[in-house]
Structures are given as C-alpha cells and as structure tokens.
Design a protein around this motif. Sequence first.
Motif, PDB file in Angstrom:
ATOM      1  N   THR A  12       0.831  -1.199   0.000  1.00  0.00           N
ATOM      2  CA  THR A  12       0.000   0.000   0.000  1.00  0.00           C
ATOM      3  C   THR A  12       0.866   1.250   0.000  1.00  0.00           C
ATOM      4  OG1 THR A  12      -1.764  -1.171   1.147  1.00  0.00           O
ATOM      5  CG2 THR A  12      -1.833   1.230   1.234  1.00  0.00           C
ATOM      6  N   HIS A  13       1.879   1.253   0.837  1.00  0.00           N
ATOM      7  CA  HIS A  13       2.776   2.403   0.917  1.00  0.00           C
ATOM      8  C   HIS A  13       3.546   2.585  -0.395  1.00  0.00           C
ATOM      9  CE1 HIS A  13       5.087   5.503   2.835  1.00  0.00           C
ATOM     10  NE2 HIS A  13       6.225   4.871   2.601  1.00  0.00           N
ATOM     11  N   ALA A  14       4.021   1.489  -0.974  1.00  0.00           N
ATOM     12  CA  ALA A  14       4.757   1.564  -2.236  1.00  0.00           C
ATOM     13  C   ALA A  14       3.882   2.122  -3.358  1.00  0.00           C
ATOM     14  CB  ALA A  14       5.283   0.184  -2.619  1.00  0.00           C
ATOM     15  N   LEU A  15       2.631   1.694  -3.425  1.00  0.00           N
ATOM     16  CA  LEU A  15       1.720   2.201  -4.454  1.00  0.00           C
ATOM     17  C   LEU A  15       1.384   3.674  -4.235  1.00  0.00           C
ATOM     18  CD1 LEU A  15      -0.615  -0.872  -4.941  1.00  0.00           C
ATOM     19  CD2 LEU A  15       1.173  -0.039  -6.489  1.00  0.00           C
ATOM     20  N   ASP A  16       1.286   4.080  -2.977  1.00  0.00           N
ATOM     21  CA  ASP A  16       1.062   5.498  -2.683  1.00  0.00           C
ATOM     22  C   ASP A  16       2.235   6.337  -3.174  1.00  0.00           C
ATOM     23  OD1 ASP A  16      -1.382   5.018  -1.488  1.00  0.00           O
ATOM     24  OD2 ASP A  16      -0.602   5.088   0.569  1.00  0.00           O
ATOM     25  N   ILE A  17       3.449   5.870  -2.915  1.00  0.00           N
ATOM     26  CA  ILE A  17       4.645   6.588  -3.376  1.00  0.00           C
ATOM     27  C   ILE A  17       4.665   6.638  -4.898  1.00  0.00           C
ATOM     28  CG2 ILE A  17       7.169   6.499  -3.526  1.00  0.00           C
ATOM     29  CD1 ILE A  17       7.110   5.296  -0.668  1.00  0.00           C
ATOM     30  N   ALA A  18       4.394   5.523  -5.545  1.00  0.00           N
ATOM     31  CA  ALA A  18       4.404   5.475  -7.007  1.00  0.00           C
ATOM     32  C   ALA A  18       3.389   6.445  -7.602  1.00  0.00           C
ATOM     33  CB  ALA A  18       4.128   4.053  -7.487  1.00  0.00           C
ATOM     34  N   ALA A  19       2.225   6.548  -6.995  1.00  0.00           N
ATOM     35  CA  ALA A  19       1.192   7.457  -7.500  1.00  0.00           C
ATOM     36  C   ALA A  19       1.591   8.911  -7.290  1.00  0.00           C
ATOM     37  CB  ALA A  19      -0.137   7.169  -6.807  1.00  0.00           C
ATOM     38  N   GLN A  20       2.170   9.217  -6.144  1.00  0.00           N
ATOM     39  CA  GLN A  20       2.527  10.595  -5.825  1.00  0.00           C
ATOM     40  C   GLN A  20       3.772  11.060  -6.568  1.00  0.00           C
ATOM     41  OE1 GLN A  20       2.882  10.765  -1.572  1.00  0.00           O
ATOM     42  NE2 GLN A  20       0.764  10.179  -1.249  1.00  0.00           N
ATOM     43  N   GLU A  21       4.770  10.209  -6.642  1.00  0.00           N
ATOM     44  CA  GLU A  21       6.059  10.618  -7.199  1.00  0.00           C
ATOM     45  C   GLU A  21       6.180  10.395  -8.702  1.00  0.00           C
ATOM     46  OE1 GLU A  21       8.460  12.168  -5.413  1.00  0.00           O
ATOM     47  OE2 GLU A  21       7.167  12.101  -3.648  1.00  0.00           O
ATOM     48  N   TRP A  22       5.514   9.383  -9.226  1.00  0.00           N
ATOM     49  CA  TRP A  22       5.701   9.019 -10.632  1.00  0.00           C
ATOM     50  C   TRP A  22       4.401   8.888 -11.411  1.00  0.00           C
ATOM     51  CZ3 TRP A  22       8.662   6.205  -6.894  1.00  0.00           C
ATOM     52  CH2 TRP A  22       9.980   6.651  -6.813  1.00  0.00           C
ATOM     53  N   ASP A  23       3.319   9.451 -10.883  1.00  0.00           N
ATOM     54  CA  ASP A  23       2.028   9.441 -11.581  1.00  0.00           C
ATOM     55  C   ASP A  23       1.543   8.047 -11.946  1.00  0.00           C
ATOM     56  OD1 ASP A  23       1.744  12.229 -11.481  1.00  0.00           O
ATOM     57  OD2 ASP A  23       2.972  12.473 -13.275  1.00  0.00           O
ATOM     58  N   TYR A  24       1.860   7.050 -11.119  1.00  0.00           N
ATOM     59  CA  TYR A  24       1.375   5.694 -11.360  1.00  0.00           C
ATOM     60  C   TYR A  24      -0.142   5.684 -11.312  1.00  0.00           C
ATOM     61  CZ  TYR A  24       0.055   0.877 -10.654  1.00  0.00           C
ATOM     62  OH  TYR A  24      -0.558  -0.342 -10.783  1.00  0.00           O
ATOM     63  N   ALA A  25      -0.743   4.970 -12.232  1.00  0.00           N
ATOM     64  CA  ALA A  25      -2.197   4.775 -12.245  1.00  0.00           C
ATOM     65  C   ALA A  25      -2.482   3.285 -12.399  1.00  0.00           C
ATOM     66  CB  ALA A  25      -2.824   5.551 -13.389  1.00  0.00           C
ATOM     67  N   THR A  26      -3.520   2.825 -11.747  1.00  0.00           N
ATOM     68  CA  THR A  26      -3.906   1.425 -11.859  1.00  0.00           C
ATOM     69  C   THR A  26      -4.462   1.176 -13.258  1.00  0.00           C
ATOM     70  OG1 THR A  26      -6.174   1.807 -11.154  1.00  0.00           O
ATOM     71  CG2 THR A  26      -4.556   1.371  -9.403  1.00  0.00           C
ATOM     72  N   PRO A  27      -4.548  -0.080 -13.677  1.00  0.00           N
ATOM     73  CA  PRO A  27      -5.161  -0.360 -14.980  1.00  0.00           C
ATOM     74  C   PRO A  27      -6.575   0.225 -15.099  1.00  0.00           C
ATOM     75  CG  PRO A  27      -3.981  -2.287 -14.217  1.00  0.00           C
ATOM     76  CD  PRO A  27      -3.971  -1.282 -13.080  1.00  0.00           C
ATOM     77  N   ALA A  28      -7.347   0.153 -14.027  1.00  0.00           N
ATOM     78  CA  ALA A  28      -8.712   0.709 -14.062  1.00  0.00           C
ATOM     79  C   ALA A  28      -8.681   2.222 -14.230  1.00  0.00           C
ATOM     80  CB  ALA A  28      -9.468   0.333 -12.791  1.00  0.00           C
ATOM     81  N   GLU A  29      -7.754   2.897 -13.557  1.00  0.00           N
ATOM     82  CA  GLU A  29      -7.631   4.346 -13.699  1.00  0.00           C
ATOM     83  C   GLU A  29      -7.181   4.726 -15.111  1.00  0.00           C
ATOM     84  OE1 GLU A  29      -6.441   5.510  -9.107  1.00  0.00           O
ATOM     85  OE2 GLU A  29      -4.873   4.848 -10.489  1.00  0.00           O
ATOM     86  N   ARG A  30      -6.261   3.946 -15.677  1.00  0.00           N
ATOM     87  CA  ARG A  30      -5.811   4.216 -17.046  1.00  0.00           C
ATOM     88  C   ARG A  30      -6.959   4.032 -18.034  1.00  0.00           C
ATOM     89  NH1 ARG A  30      -1.253   1.509 -15.016  1.00  0.00           N
ATOM     90  NH2 ARG A  30      -1.761  -0.418 -16.098  1.00  0.00           N
ATOM     91  N   GLN A  31      -7.774   2.991 -17.828  1.00  0.00           N
ATOM     92  CA  GLN A  31      -8.919   2.770 -18.712  1.00  0.00           C
ATOM     93  C   GLN A  31      -9.930   3.899 -18.597  1.00  0.00           C
ATOM     94  OE1 GLN A  31      -9.260   0.212 -21.056  1.00  0.00           O
ATOM     95  NE2 GLN A  31     -10.790   1.697 -21.721  1.00  0.00           N
ATOM     96  N   GLU A  32     -10.164   4.368 -17.394  1.00  0.00           N
ATOM     97  CA  GLU A  32     -11.084   5.485 -17.189  1.00  0.00           C
ATOM     98  C   GLU A  32     -10.600   6.722 -17.951  1.00  0.00           C
ATOM     99  OE1 GLU A  32     -12.593   8.312 -13.522  1.00  0.00           O
ATOM    100  OE2 GLU A  32     -11.969   6.264 -13.070  1.00  0.00           O
ATOM    101  N   THR A  33      -9.302   6.978 -17.917  1.00  0.00           N
ATOM    102  CA  THR A  33      -8.732   8.106 -18.651  1.00  0.00           C
ATOM    103  C   THR A  33      -8.895   7.913 -20.152  1.00  0.00           C
ATOM    104  OG1 THR A  33      -7.141   8.585 -16.899  1.00  0.00           O
ATOM    105  CG2 THR A  33      -6.608   9.417 -19.098  1.00  0.00           C
ATOM    106  N   GLN A  34      -8.623   6.695 -20.642  1.00  0.00           N
ATOM    107  CA  GLN A  34      -8.773   6.414 -22.070  1.00  0.00           C
ATOM    108  C   GLN A  34     -10.222   6.592 -22.518  1.00  0.00           C
ATOM    109  OE1 GLN A  34      -6.377   5.804 -24.353  1.00  0.00           O
ATOM    110  NE2 GLN A  34      -4.876   6.109 -22.749  1.00  0.00           N
TER     111      GLN A  34
END
Length: 58
Positions: A12-34
């Motif tokens: 959970t902490h690693a994914l939070d860092i990835a989202a905050q520092e490197w704009d990581y998005a989950t597959p569902a979030e990427r699909q929503e954007t598409q």
Amino acid sequence: MQASRLPENQRTHALDIAAQEWDYATPAERQETQDWNAANGYCSHGITLGCCPAGCGS
C-alpha cells in the motif's frame, strides 16, 4: 507488478509513493482516462484528435 511481491502493509505504501512521485495509475484508472479521452475528442495520448504527432485521429 512488482508490488504484488511485497507484504500487504508495504504494498500500500509503495503504491502510494508510485502514485505521488511518478504518476502511477492502476489499470482501471488508465482505462477510465482512455474512455474519457475517447468521449471528449482526445487521442490515447491526451492530445486533440488530428493534432497528435504520432498521427492519432488522422
């Protein structure tokens, strides 16, 4: 995904860092954007159709 190898409390902490520092998005979030891009006249790169240097929409 490498985060799946981590213990749950670290994952959970690693994914939070990835989202905050490197704009990581989950597959569902990427699909929503598409989906939003497609519905609003943007290519998969988020650029207005017909203007993308990759040739999207031309």
